[in-house]
Motif scaffolding. Sequence first.
Motif, short mmCIF file in Angstrom:
data_model
loop_
_atom_site.label_atom_id
_atom_site.label_comp_id
_atom_site.label_asym_id
_atom_site.label_seq_id
_atom_site.Cartn_x
_atom_site.Cartn_y
_atom_site.Cartn_z
N ALA A 68 0.83 -1.20 0.00
CA ALA A 68 0.00 0.00 0.00
C ALA A 68 0.87 1.26 0.00
O ALA A 68 0.57 2.24 -0.69
CB ALA A 68 -0.93 0.00 1.20
N TYR A 72 1.06 4.20 -2.81
CA TYR A 72 0.91 5.60 -2.46
C TYR A 72 2.07 6.44 -3.02
O TYR A 72 1.86 7.54 -3.54
CB TYR A 72 0.84 5.77 -0.94
CG TYR A 72 0.65 7.21 -0.51
CD1 TYR A 72 -0.61 7.79 -0.53
CD2 TYR A 72 1.73 7.98 -0.09
CE1 TYR A 72 -0.80 9.10 -0.15
CE2 TYR A 72 1.56 9.30 0.29
CZ TYR A 72 0.29 9.85 0.26
OH TYR A 72 0.11 11.16 0.63
N TRP A 78 -3.96 6.39 -1.48
CA TRP A 78 -3.99 5.02 -0.99
C TRP A 78 -4.78 4.13 -1.95
O TRP A 78 -5.66 4.61 -2.65
CB TRP A 78 -4.59 4.96 0.41
CG TRP A 78 -3.70 5.58 1.45
CD1 TRP A 78 -3.87 6.79 2.02
CD2 TRP A 78 -2.50 5.03 1.96
NE1 TRP A 78 -2.84 7.03 2.89
CE2 TRP A 78 -1.98 5.98 2.88
CE3 TRP A 78 -1.79 3.86 1.75
CZ2 TRP A 78 -0.80 5.77 3.58
CZ3 TRP A 78 -0.63 3.65 2.45
CH2 TRP A 78 -0.13 4.59 3.35
N PRO A 79 -4.47 2.85 -1.99
CA PRO A 79 -5.14 1.93 -2.94
C PRO A 79 -6.66 1.87 -2.77
O PRO A 79 -7.36 1.63 -3.72
CB PRO A 79 -4.52 0.57 -2.63
CG PRO A 79 -3.25 0.85 -1.92
CD PRO A 79 -3.43 2.17 -1.24
N ASP A 80 -7.16 2.12 -1.57
CA ASP A 80 -8.62 2.02 -1.36
C ASP A 80 -9.35 3.30 -1.75
O ASP A 80 -10.56 3.38 -1.61
CB ASP A 80 -8.93 1.63 0.08
CG ASP A 80 -8.43 2.67 1.08
OD1 ASP A 80 -7.83 3.66 0.66
OD2 ASP A 80 -8.65 2.44 2.29
N GLY A 81 -8.62 4.31 -2.22
CA GLY A 81 -9.26 5.52 -2.70
C GLY A 81 -9.31 6.65 -1.70
O GLY A 81 -9.71 7.75 -2.04
N THR A 82 -8.93 6.43 -0.46
CA THR A 82 -8.92 7.51 0.53
C THR A 82 -7.64 8.32 0.39
O THR A 82 -6.63 7.81 -0.06
CB THR A 82 -9.04 6.96 1.97
OG1 THR A 82 -7.94 6.10 2.21
CG2 THR A 82 -10.35 6.21 2.15
#
Length: 83
Positions: A68, A72, A78-82
């Motif tokens: 991750a 970044y 971040w990979p989850d979109g946040t």
Amino acid sequence: MRLITPAVRYGLPLLLTIVGVYLLETRADRWGGLGVMLVGTAVIVLMLNVLFRISIKSNRERSLEEQAREFYDRHGHWPDGTS
């Protein structure tokens, strides 16, 4: 391999405990000390198994965190979109 691992992980401590309790109950005068050592060894084998499994889980989580962070560094999020 699928049969050997559970046999060592659970079967060996079970066997050690059974033999240890047997020695404690039937031959306590002469072999009681060995029975106590066998039961203690069974506990140690189980605890090593638990610690090994925790270690594997921790290594997997560290690897995912490192991936991750690399994502970044390349993409700026971040990979989850946040953010």
